[in-house]
Design an enzyme around this catalytic site. Structure first.
Site, PDB file in Angstrom:
ATOM      1  N   ARG A 120     110.269  24.185 -83.219  1.00  0.00           N
ATOM      2  CA  ARG A 120     109.359  23.538 -84.178  1.00  0.00           C
ATOM      3  C   ARG A 120     108.240  24.505 -84.551  1.00  0.00           C
ATOM      4  O   ARG A 120     107.069  24.318 -84.242  1.00  0.00           O
ATOM      5  CB  ARG A 120     108.872  22.211 -83.608  1.00  0.00           C
ATOM      6  CG  ARG A 120     110.068  21.277 -83.424  1.00  0.00           C
ATOM      7  CD  ARG A 120     109.687  19.945 -82.895  1.00  0.00           C
ATOM      8  NE  ARG A 120     109.468  18.989 -83.968  1.00  0.00           N
ATOM      9  CZ  ARG A 120     109.135  17.737 -83.752  1.00  0.00           C
ATOM     10  NH1 ARG A 120     108.956  17.292 -82.533  1.00  0.00           N
ATOM     11  NH2 ARG A 120     108.965  16.923 -84.770  1.00  0.00           N
ATOM     12  N   GLN A 173     109.967  24.258 -90.459  1.00  0.00           N
ATOM     13  CA  GLN A 173     109.551  22.890 -90.816  1.00  0.00           C
ATOM     14  C   GLN A 173     110.510  22.216 -91.784  1.00  0.00           C
ATOM     15  O   GLN A 173     110.783  21.032 -91.668  1.00  0.00           O
ATOM     16  CB  GLN A 173     108.141  22.912 -91.408  1.00  0.00           C
ATOM     17  CG  GLN A 173     107.080  22.774 -90.331  1.00  0.00           C
ATOM     18  CD  GLN A 173     105.675  22.741 -90.886  1.00  0.00           C
ATOM     19  OE1 GLN A 173     105.479  22.641 -92.093  1.00  0.00           O
ATOM     20  NE2 GLN A 173     104.702  22.833 -90.016  1.00  0.00           N
ATOM     21  N   ASP A 186     113.395  20.665 -89.979  1.00  0.00           N
ATOM     22  CA  ASP A 186     113.038  19.861 -88.810  1.00  0.00           C
ATOM     23  C   ASP A 186     113.498  18.411 -88.993  1.00  0.00           C
ATOM     24  O   ASP A 186     112.777  17.568 -89.519  1.00  0.00           O
ATOM     25  CB  ASP A 186     111.514  19.954 -88.613  1.00  0.00           C
ATOM     26  CG  ASP A 186     111.054  19.259 -87.353  1.00  0.00           C
ATOM     27  OD1 ASP A 186     111.869  18.558 -86.718  1.00  0.00           O
ATOM     28  OD2 ASP A 186     109.867  19.399 -87.008  1.00  0.00           O
ATOM     29  N   SER A 189     111.377  15.618 -87.344  1.00  0.00           N
ATOM     30  CA  SER A 189     110.225  15.159 -88.139  1.00  0.00           C
ATOM     31  C   SER A 189     110.664  14.285 -89.305  1.00  0.00           C
ATOM     32  O   SER A 189     110.053  13.240 -89.562  1.00  0.00           O
ATOM     33  CB  SER A 189     109.430  16.351 -88.680  1.00  0.00           C
ATOM     34  OG  SER A 189     108.707  16.959 -87.651  1.00  0.00           O
ATOM     35  N   TYR A 198     102.044  19.808 -78.021  1.00  0.00           N
ATOM     36  CA  TYR A 198     102.672  18.525 -77.697  1.00  0.00           C
ATOM     37  C   TYR A 198     101.962  17.878 -76.502  1.00  0.00           C
ATOM     38  O   TYR A 198     101.189  18.518 -75.806  1.00  0.00           O
ATOM     39  CB  TYR A 198     104.157  18.722 -77.379  1.00  0.00           C
ATOM     40  CG  TYR A 198     104.940  19.050 -78.603  1.00  0.00           C
ATOM     41  CD1 TYR A 198     105.410  18.045 -79.427  1.00  0.00           C
ATOM     42  CD2 TYR A 198     105.150  20.362 -78.977  1.00  0.00           C
ATOM     43  CE1 TYR A 198     106.096  18.337 -80.593  1.00  0.00           C
ATOM     44  CE2 TYR A 198     105.835  20.673 -80.138  1.00  0.00           C
ATOM     45  CZ  TYR A 198     106.302  19.651 -80.931  1.00  0.00           C
ATOM     46  OH  TYR A 198     106.971  19.940 -82.082  1.00  0.00           O
TER      47      TYR A 198
HETATM   48  P1  NAD Z   1     106.524  13.237 -80.190  1.00  0.00           P
HETATM   49  O1  NAD Z   1     107.624  12.482 -80.847  1.00  0.00           O
HETATM   50  O2  NAD Z   1     106.851  14.233 -79.141  1.00  0.00           O
HETATM   51  O3  NAD Z   1     105.495  12.180 -79.547  1.00  0.00           O
HETATM   52  C1  NAD Z   1     104.899  11.175 -80.325  1.00  0.00           C
HETATM   53  C2  NAD Z   1     103.422  11.095 -80.012  1.00  0.00           C
HETATM   54  O4  NAD Z   1     103.224  10.437 -78.751  1.00  0.00           O
HETATM   55  C3  NAD Z   1     102.708  12.442 -79.875  1.00  0.00           C
HETATM   56  O5  NAD Z   1     101.668  12.503 -80.823  1.00  0.00           O
HETATM   57  C4  NAD Z   1     102.198  12.429 -78.450  1.00  0.00           C
HETATM   58  O6  NAD Z   1     100.963  13.113 -78.297  1.00  0.00           O
HETATM   59  C5  NAD Z   1     102.052  10.950 -78.172  1.00  0.00           C
HETATM   60  N1  NAD Z   1     101.945  10.575 -76.764  1.00  0.00           N
HETATM   61  C6  NAD Z   1     102.625  11.074 -75.705  1.00  0.00           C
HETATM   62  N2  NAD Z   1     102.242  10.466 -74.571  1.00  0.00           N
HETATM   63  C7  NAD Z   1     101.329   9.540 -74.915  1.00  0.00           C
HETATM   64  C8  NAD Z   1     100.560   8.607 -74.181  1.00  0.00           C
HETATM   65  N3  NAD Z   1     100.679   8.492 -72.884  1.00  0.00           N
HETATM   66  N4  NAD Z   1      99.707   7.818 -74.857  1.00  0.00           N
HETATM   67  C9  NAD Z   1      99.560   7.923 -76.189  1.00  0.00           C
HETATM   68  N5  NAD Z   1     100.255   8.799 -76.937  1.00  0.00           N
HETATM   69  C10 NAD Z   1     101.123   9.611 -76.313  1.00  0.00           C
HETATM   70  O7  NAD Z   1     105.572  13.917 -81.261  1.00  0.00           O
HETATM   71  P2  NAD Z   1     105.919  14.519 -82.686  1.00  0.00           P
HETATM   72  O8  NAD Z   1     105.959  13.444 -83.683  1.00  0.00           O
HETATM   73  O9  NAD Z   1     107.087  15.378 -82.506  1.00  0.00           O
HETATM   74  O10 NAD Z   1     104.621  15.387 -82.973  1.00  0.00           O
HETATM   75  C11 NAD Z   1     103.814  15.981 -81.974  1.00  0.00           C
HETATM   76  C12 NAD Z   1     102.892  17.036 -82.628  1.00  0.00           C
HETATM   77  O11 NAD Z   1     103.643  18.152 -83.062  1.00  0.00           O
HETATM   78  C13 NAD Z   1     102.167  16.517 -83.853  1.00  0.00           C
HETATM   79  O12 NAD Z   1     100.893  17.071 -83.884  1.00  0.00           O
HETATM   80  C14 NAD Z   1     102.985  17.052 -84.986  1.00  0.00           C
HETATM   81  O13 NAD Z   1     102.247  17.155 -86.175  1.00  0.00           O
HETATM   82  C15 NAD Z   1     103.391  18.385 -84.429  1.00  0.00           C
HETATM   83  N6  NAD Z   1     104.622  18.892 -85.064  1.00  0.00           N
HETATM   84  C16 NAD Z   1     104.624  20.172 -85.500  1.00  0.00           C
HETATM   85  C17 NAD Z   1     105.765  20.660 -86.134  1.00  0.00           C
HETATM   86  C18 NAD Z   1     105.840  22.051 -86.662  1.00  0.00           C
HETATM   87  O14 NAD Z   1     104.876  22.786 -86.602  1.00  0.00           O
HETATM   88  N7  NAD Z   1     106.980  22.437 -87.156  1.00  0.00           N
HETATM   89  C19 NAD Z   1     106.874  19.867 -86.283  1.00  0.00           C
HETATM   90  C20 NAD Z   1     106.833  18.573 -85.813  1.00  0.00           C
HETATM   91  C21 NAD Z   1     105.696  18.093 -85.199  1.00  0.00           C
END
Ligand code: NAD
Length: 445
Positions: free
Chosen positions: A143, A148, A151, A154, A248
């Protein structure tokens, strides 16, 4: 490319089962066979992009049916309709992993691109290895910014997050927005969202657009600002943030989890709808909400647990079912993107196209040559099997054991090696069943 014209009817499409060119690389779009899967890995509007890259595209008839895409649309876009599309294909694209009987029909050396949760799909990985297939798992694409556009986690999380909010709004027997009328004022619904990653932020944005008062919590420090930027209120629990590698979340200690649950209880008790989307890469979904917490919710409350398939954020939620806990109806998500198969397929197909484009060079005639560069971290990072071997290290160890272990000893999978695997579905709760939003009269009493 030669194809039937629309006037020829269905027989016309099906008669032509011969790939038009021996020279061009062949990409096949598989018809999904897994129960409840409504998506398709390619959509007609992107077929032209693949043919422009120099590929021939063939689609198994009926592949788009559940996403409301007719075979004729694929044919009009330049694809061949062929029940044996996968047999001669150089590359097969699908949403779910191919089933073993399909893998055995593939040409040795062919490539497949799909979701492939390696922990849950060890038997599939072995089939792919033994068939000499190069398998790319879209969930293993690193990621990084450059990836992106590929992905799929996402893109599908975006669909899930939207769907969660719509499910909550549909199940809740009251308005989301404030209504001030001559007959009086109806207060806006209060929605709490736990987890503000891609899905959570989309659930927040959708609930806000519908007019609800939204509060949200996430363990990552950066999330508070993202929540506020969606117009929601960030819940501040005065706890340490849990930022892990790559931005993460990290796993919580049991002490912190208990404290988090205690502090969240009054927010959840006050909510009309609770939407949970929390995940920790490589782990089971964290249990954020106990039965006791749900039991404190008001009559008629709704809980939507997007993480139900990977262990659940809410104690007692069941993937693919609606259960009653206290006064609340608790909806457990199961293959949620598949419940909006049109947009989910379109976004997934674009991810696949971008990945294929990355793996494409051109020969002297300008035809696309599928030539993945394994020095590229996107290509190597997503590759699970290649040339008769499992090349994804964690999967290889899980399936074949440590490097020096005897070949016939196959240790159990290490659950921390890969994102938590969805449980194999036991009972059929189709996406369609989840579309019928239930209404429990008693819950409103
Ligand atoms: P994910 O599916 O891994 O998790 C979903 C959310 O649950 C996350 O925001 C995480 O912090 C939260 N979480 C975990 N434990 C928790 C708890 N105990 N209580 C409350 N919340 C909790 O996450 P995601 O959707 O894959 O995204 C995570 C981060 O990565 C985001 O900031 C996203 O923008 C970023 N991201 C970046 C890229 C990239 O750069 N290519 C791609 C995808 C996501």
């Amino acid at each position: 490319m030669e194809n039937a014209t629309p006037g020829e009817g269905r027989e016309g499409w099906e008669r032509r089962r011969i790939w038009p060119s021996f020279k061009r690389v062949k990409i096949a779009v598989a018809k999904e066979t897994r129960e409840g899967e409504s998506r398709v890995a390619m959509v007609p509007e992107l077929v032209g992009k693949l043919t422009a890259l120099g590929y021939d595209v063939a689609v198994e008839p009926g592949a788009g049916r559940h996403a409301l895409i007719a075979d004729e649309e694929f044919a009009e876009a330049g694809a061949l309709l062929d029940p044996d599309a996968v047999v001669e294909a150089d590359v097969v694209v699908s949403v779910q992993p191919l089933d073993p009987s399909t893998i055995r029909r593939l040409r040795r050396g062919a490539s497949v691109i799909s979701f492939l949760p390696t922990n849950a799909e060890q038997a599939t990985v072995v089939e792919l290895r033994d068939a000499g297939i190069t398998a790319h798992a879209v969930e293993l694409i690193p990621r990084i910014s450059r990836a992106q556009s590929m992905d799929a986690l996402s893109s599908q999380a975006l669909v899930s997050g939207y769907r969660c909010a719509i499910v909550a709004a549909g199940m809740l027997r009251r308005f989301f927005p404030l209504n001030m009328t001559a007959a009086g004022t109806v207060k806006a619904a209060e929605v709490v969202v736990l987890g503000a990653g891609v899905a959570g932020l989309q659930a927040i944005a959708t609930s806000k657009r519908l007019g609800a008062i939204v509060r949200a919590y996430d363990v990552r420090a950066a999330a508070a600002e993202e929540i506020r930027s969606m117009g929601a209120k960030s819940i501040d629990l005065d706890l340490d943030t849990l930022e892990g590698a790559g931005g993460y979340a990290r796993e919580m200690t049991e002490d912190r989890a208990a404290r988090q649950r205690e502090l969240l209880t009054p927010f959840i008790a006050a909510a009309d709808a609770l939407i949970t989307t929390a995940a920790v890469p490589g782990r089971q979904a964290p249990m954020l909400v106990t039965r006791e917490m749900v039991e404190q919710m008001k009559p008629g409350s709704v809980v939507v647990d997007l993480a139900a398939e990977t262990g659940g954020n809410v104690e007692g939620s069941v993937a693919g079912e609606v259960v009653r806990i206290g006064n609340a109806q608790v909806w457990g998500g199961r293959n949620v993107p598949s419940q909006m198969p049109g947009p989910a397929s379109k976004l997934y197909a674009q991810n696949v196209l971008n990945l294929v484009t990355l793996m494409t060079t051109r020969d002297e005639d300008g035809n696309g040559v599928f030539a993945p560069d394994f020095a590229d971290e996107i290509v190597s990072g997503s590759c699970v099997t290649h040339d008769g071997a499992i090349v994804h290290e964690a999967t290889r160890e899980a399936v074949e054991g440590p490097p020096d272990a005897p070949a016939d000893v196959l240790p159990a999978a290490d659950p921390s090696a890969e994102p938590a695997a969805p449980e194999a579905p036991t009972e059929a709760a189709t996406a369609d069943e989840q579309l019928d939003l239930p209404y429990d009269q008693e819950a409103d009493q």
